[in-house]
Write an enzyme that holds these catalytic residues in place. Sequence first.
Site, PDB file in Angstrom:
ATOM      1  N   MET A 127      -7.498 -15.515   6.543  1.00  0.00           N
ATOM      2  CA  MET A 127      -7.612 -16.889   6.018  1.00  0.00           C
ATOM      3  C   MET A 127      -8.505 -16.963   4.788  1.00  0.00           C
ATOM      4  O   MET A 127      -8.346 -17.843   3.950  1.00  0.00           O
ATOM      5  CB  MET A 127      -8.182 -17.814   7.092  1.00  0.00           C
ATOM      6  N   ARG A 142       0.871  -1.179   0.000  1.00  0.00           N
ATOM      7  CA  ARG A 142       0.000   0.000   0.000  1.00  0.00           C
ATOM      8  C   ARG A 142       0.911   1.233   0.000  1.00  0.00           C
ATOM      9  O   ARG A 142       2.083   1.166   0.348  1.00  0.00           O
ATOM     10  CB  ARG A 142      -0.902  -0.002   1.227  1.00  0.00           C
ATOM     11  N   ARG A 193      -8.726 -14.686   2.447  1.00  0.00           N
ATOM     12  CA  ARG A 193      -8.199 -14.053   1.227  1.00  0.00           C
ATOM     13  C   ARG A 193      -6.804 -14.555   0.835  1.00  0.00           C
ATOM     14  O   ARG A 193      -6.338 -14.272  -0.274  1.00  0.00           O
ATOM     15  CB  ARG A 193      -8.198 -12.526   1.357  1.00  0.00           C
ATOM     16  N   ASP A 230     -13.438  -7.532  -1.176  1.00  0.00           N
ATOM     17  CA  ASP A 230     -14.662  -6.980  -0.580  1.00  0.00           C
ATOM     18  C   ASP A 230     -15.778  -6.827  -1.611  1.00  0.00           C
ATOM     19  O   ASP A 230     -16.928  -6.595  -1.247  1.00  0.00           O
ATOM     20  CB  ASP A 230     -14.397  -5.580   0.006  1.00  0.00           C
ATOM     21  N   GLY A 256      -7.375  -2.832  -6.346  1.00  0.00           N
ATOM     22  CA  GLY A 256      -8.725  -2.446  -5.952  1.00  0.00           C
ATOM     23  C   GLY A 256      -9.051  -0.998  -6.271  1.00  0.00           C
ATOM     24  O   GLY A 256      -8.432  -0.382  -7.146  1.00  0.00           O
ATOM     25  N   ASP A 257     -10.000  -0.438  -5.533  1.00  0.00           N
ATOM     26  CA  ASP A 257     -10.487   0.915  -5.845  1.00  0.00           C
ATOM     27  C   ASP A 257      -9.361   1.960  -5.811  1.00  0.00           C
ATOM     28  O   ASP A 257      -9.265   2.805  -6.710  1.00  0.00           O
ATOM     29  CB  ASP A 257     -11.643   1.300  -4.903  1.00  0.00           C
ATOM     30  N   GLY A 258      -8.498   1.888  -4.789  1.00  0.00           N
ATOM     31  CA  GLY A 258      -7.393   2.844  -4.693  1.00  0.00           C
ATOM     32  C   GLY A 258      -6.442   2.691  -5.872  1.00  0.00           C
ATOM     33  O   GLY A 258      -6.032   3.673  -6.504  1.00  0.00           O
ATOM     34  N   THR A 259      -6.126   1.445  -6.178  1.00  0.00           N
ATOM     35  CA  THR A 259      -5.219   1.167  -7.293  1.00  0.00           C
ATOM     36  C   THR A 259      -5.794   1.722  -8.607  1.00  0.00           C
ATOM     37  O   THR A 259      -5.064   2.311  -9.419  1.00  0.00           O
ATOM     38  CB  THR A 259      -5.039  -0.362  -7.444  1.00  0.00           C
ATOM     39  N   ARG A 293     -14.786  -3.597   4.262  1.00  0.00           N
ATOM     40  CA  ARG A 293     -14.568  -2.295   4.910  1.00  0.00           C
ATOM     41  C   ARG A 293     -15.813  -1.416   4.786  1.00  0.00           C
ATOM     42  O   ARG A 293     -16.341  -0.931   5.751  1.00  0.00           O
ATOM     43  CB  ARG A 293     -13.386  -1.568   4.258  1.00  0.00           C
TER      44      ARG A 293
HETATM   45  N1  LIG Z   1      -6.570   8.357  -5.002  1.00  0.00           N
HETATM   46  C1  LIG Z   1      -5.431   7.725  -5.297  1.00  0.00           C
HETATM   47  N2  LIG Z   1      -4.592   8.245  -6.209  1.00  0.00           N
HETATM   48  C2  LIG Z   1      -3.452   7.618  -6.516  1.00  0.00           C
HETATM   49  N3  LIG Z   1      -3.052   6.454  -5.976  1.00  0.00           N
HETATM   50  C3  LIG Z   1      -3.836   5.903  -5.052  1.00  0.00           C
HETATM   51  C4  LIG Z   1      -5.068   6.495  -4.663  1.00  0.00           C
HETATM   52  N4  LIG Z   1      -5.628   5.722  -3.726  1.00  0.00           N
HETATM   53  C5  LIG Z   1      -4.787   4.686  -3.534  1.00  0.00           C
HETATM   54  N5  LIG Z   1      -3.721   4.797  -4.339  1.00  0.00           N
HETATM   55  C6  LIG Z   1      -2.586   3.860  -4.410  1.00  0.00           C
HETATM   56  O1  LIG Z   1      -3.057   2.595  -4.884  1.00  0.00           O
HETATM   57  C7  LIG Z   1      -2.413   1.541  -4.198  1.00  0.00           C
HETATM   58  C8  LIG Z   1      -3.417   0.629  -3.573  1.00  0.00           C
HETATM   59  O2  LIG Z   1      -4.367   1.360  -2.818  1.00  0.00           O
HETATM   60  P1  LIG Z   1      -5.084   0.720  -1.542  1.00  0.00           P
HETATM   61  O3  LIG Z   1      -4.054   0.342  -0.546  1.00  0.00           O
HETATM   62  O4  LIG Z   1      -6.139   1.661  -1.121  1.00  0.00           O
HETATM   63  O5  LIG Z   1      -5.642  -0.641  -2.068  1.00  0.00           O
HETATM   64  P2  LIG Z   1      -6.794  -0.968  -3.106  1.00  0.00           P
HETATM   65  O6  LIG Z   1      -6.285  -0.883  -4.470  1.00  0.00           O
HETATM   66  O7  LIG Z   1      -7.989  -0.113  -2.789  1.00  0.00           O
HETATM   67  O8  LIG Z   1      -7.044  -2.465  -2.772  1.00  0.00           O
HETATM   68  P3  LIG Z   1      -7.855  -3.065  -1.534  1.00  0.00           P
HETATM   69  O9  LIG Z   1      -9.136  -3.538  -2.097  1.00  0.00           O
HETATM   70  O10 LIG Z   1      -7.019  -4.167  -1.040  1.00  0.00           O
HETATM   71  O11 LIG Z   1      -8.028  -1.993  -0.520  1.00  0.00           O
HETATM   72  C9  LIG Z   1      -1.476   2.171  -3.191  1.00  0.00           C
HETATM   73  O12 LIG Z   1      -0.170   2.147  -3.726  1.00  0.00           O
HETATM   74  C10 LIG Z   1      -2.000   3.588  -3.053  1.00  0.00           C
HETATM   75  O13 LIG Z   1      -0.974   4.514  -2.754  1.00  0.00           O
HETATM   76  O1  LIG Z   2      -3.953  -5.979   4.164  1.00  0.00           O
HETATM   77  P1  LIG Z   2      -4.355  -5.002   5.188  1.00  0.00           P
HETATM   78  O2  LIG Z   2      -3.615  -3.734   5.010  1.00  0.00           O
HETATM   79  O3  LIG Z   2      -4.356  -5.532   6.561  1.00  0.00           O
HETATM   80  O4  LIG Z   2      -5.840  -4.591   4.851  1.00  0.00           O
HETATM   81  C1  LIG Z   2      -6.959  -5.300   5.156  1.00  0.00           C
HETATM   82  C2  LIG Z   2      -8.048  -4.741   4.299  1.00  0.00           C
HETATM   83  O5  LIG Z   2      -7.875  -5.170   2.984  1.00  0.00           O
HETATM   84  C3  LIG Z   2      -9.081  -5.712   2.473  1.00  0.00           C
HETATM   85  O6  LIG Z   2      -8.934  -7.091   2.441  1.00  0.00           O
HETATM   86  C4  LIG Z   2      -9.352  -5.227   1.080  1.00  0.00           C
HETATM   87  O7  LIG Z   2      -9.530  -3.857   1.063  1.00  0.00           O
HETATM   88  C5  LIG Z   2     -10.145  -5.264   3.462  1.00  0.00           C
HETATM   89  O8  LIG Z   2     -11.208  -6.150   3.527  1.00  0.00           O
HETATM   90  C6  LIG Z   2      -9.380  -5.162   4.745  1.00  0.00           C
HETATM   91  O9  LIG Z   2      -9.909  -4.167   5.579  1.00  0.00           O
HETATM   92 MG   LIG Z   3      -9.533  -0.253  -1.295  1.00  0.00          MG
END
Ligand SMILES: Nc1ncnc2c1ncn2[C@@H]1O[C@H](COP(=O)(O)OP(=O)(O)OP(=O)(O)O)[C@@H](O)[C@H]1O
Ligand SMILES: O=P(O)(O)OC[C@H]1O[C@](O)(CO)[C@@H](O)[C@@H]1O
Ligand SMILES: [Mg+2]
Length: 478
Positions: A400, A186, A402, A242, A211-214, A287
């Site tokens: 467990m 992350r 995931r 999720d 995911g969404d952030g990525t 979440r």
């Molecule tokens: N708004 C954003 N703009 C640019 N990069 C982002 C943004 N939000 C998240 N990221 C980047 O995307 C990567 C993954 O984000 P995050 O940790 O939120 O996981 P995710 O893709 O949402 O997956 P998960 O479903 O596991 O949460 C990280 O490297 C983070 O810095």
């Molecule tokens: O891997 P980490 O940083 O403990 O994050 C756990 C989070 O990742 C997820 O598996 C996916 O966003 C969530 O369900 C959970 O809150």
């Molecule tokens: Mg996310």
Amino acid sequence: MASQSPQSTNPTIATATVTTPDGPTTTTLSPSIPIKLQTVPHLSDYLHPLQTFPNPLDQNPFFHPSAGFYLSPTSDVVFRHVIQDLSSPDFTSSHLAYHRAGPRNRIFFDPSRVRAAVVTCGGLCPGMNTVIRELVVGLWELYGVREIYGVRAGYRGFYSGDPVLMDPKMVHNWHKRGGTALETSRGGFDLDKIVTAIEDRGYNQVYIIGGDGTLRGAVKIFEEIRRRKLNVGIVGIPKTVDNDVGIIDRSFGFETAVEMAQQAISAAYVEAESAVNGIGLVKLMGRSTGHIALHATLSSRDVDCCLIPENDFYLEGKGGLFEFLEHRLKNNGHAVLVVAEGAGQDMIPRTDAQKQERDESGNLVFLDVGVWLKSELKKWWDRDHPKDLITVKYIDPMYMIRAVPANASDNLFCTLLAHSAIHGMMAGYTGFVAGLINGSYAYIPLEEVAVAKNPVNTADHKWAWVRSVTNQPDFLRS
Ligand SMILES: Nc1ncnc2c1ncn2[C@@H]1O[C@H](COP(=O)(O)OP(=O)(O)OP(=O)(O)O)[C@@H](O)[C@H]1O
Ligand SMILES: O=P(O)(O)OC[C@H]1O[C@](O)(CO)[C@@H](O)[C@@H]1O
Ligand SMILES: [Mg+2]
């Protein structure tokens, strides 16, 4: 029972025959229903002229494309909404459609010049390794690409380390492994460094699994690449255990996670059933969305109450959780509770420091709803039933569910998603997502998916099914 069949073969459906118990009746649906085909960005939008090539599948010695094998970029579509209300005024507005995923007869890359990069970001999800494997095998076998790099440890890996060169031999059994062989992380999103690294390393196809952030990060990368006018395609493959990403039917790995959750629920049931006033409490991932909890509840049938972030609940008083559990314990002697990790967060007391706590990506760090609930349950029982026993067994199988390999159906899903992404990329699309819409694979603009959430709609039938399976309260204070 009524059935409906469209009469017109062109995309502007004007009439439909509805068979009723009184015989067929033809209804005029609308004089004309325009189709809105969602535009997917293409490299040729900002780079021209671009050379095209015949699809190398034409020359594949083992595979002979048949008529209709190649999809048309203009007429092969997937409709966004299959459920319609014929009486609604919205029905007459327009039908949104997406490009159907699959091979095109002309491609925009010379396979011998492709340098592909694959990266995994965010939390784990079953099937990540399968997607990587199929990207490698698909690029190699279908298109003859030989330079396929794995970027290590998420976005930061673009600029902070060396990639790993992958080939089919290396990845051949990765689909049997949980996690991601490329590692993930992350945080570490530095747009300028990432795009400069893409440019410096000469990648021209970037496959981003996250995911969404990525996906929000991928939109920024795509926009910067377009601003720099680079001949680099960007595709996102949504990964969210999720299931919190919208538009798509579901994410890969979700079904596996639901399946794994059954084991925890069964154990909670056994523990609860074997104790005096036993309560089995299971916390599942989710979440902001309760999809895993909802699906696990519906499939297990051992659950008395399912708590999700989308449906606020309360503990005390009429219609509250304690009153409900009191009845269940009285009638059955035991109860099973499933709670999604994001549920009840507003009710858990937290310090100012805890209110500020974020992970490296900026996501709020949640408190453990299971620990809190267990303690509240015990306090309530000791207060109201000081002479009676209670046993609360709390099971937290979060990691467990995931950290396992994908099941058969998710492995198949991952394969088709990866191949869809490859075909789209080769066809010159960029800034897009390969995803499942109404059971068909489609190309969707990244921008659209990155902002689309997928909350459980507590007003629709799926949540009503949960309520009819559990008979739990609706937690609407009367
Ligand atoms: N708004 C954003 N703009 C640019 N990069 C982002 C943004 N939000 C998240 N990221 C980047 O995307 C990567 C993954 O984000 P995050 O940790 O939120 O996981 P995710 O893709 O949402 O997956 P998960 O479903 O596991 O949460 C990280 O490297 C983070 O810095
Ligand atoms: O891997 P980490 O940083 O403990 O994050 C756990 C989070 O990742 C997820 O598996 C996916 O966003 C969530 O369900 C959970 O809150
Ligand atoms: Mg996310």
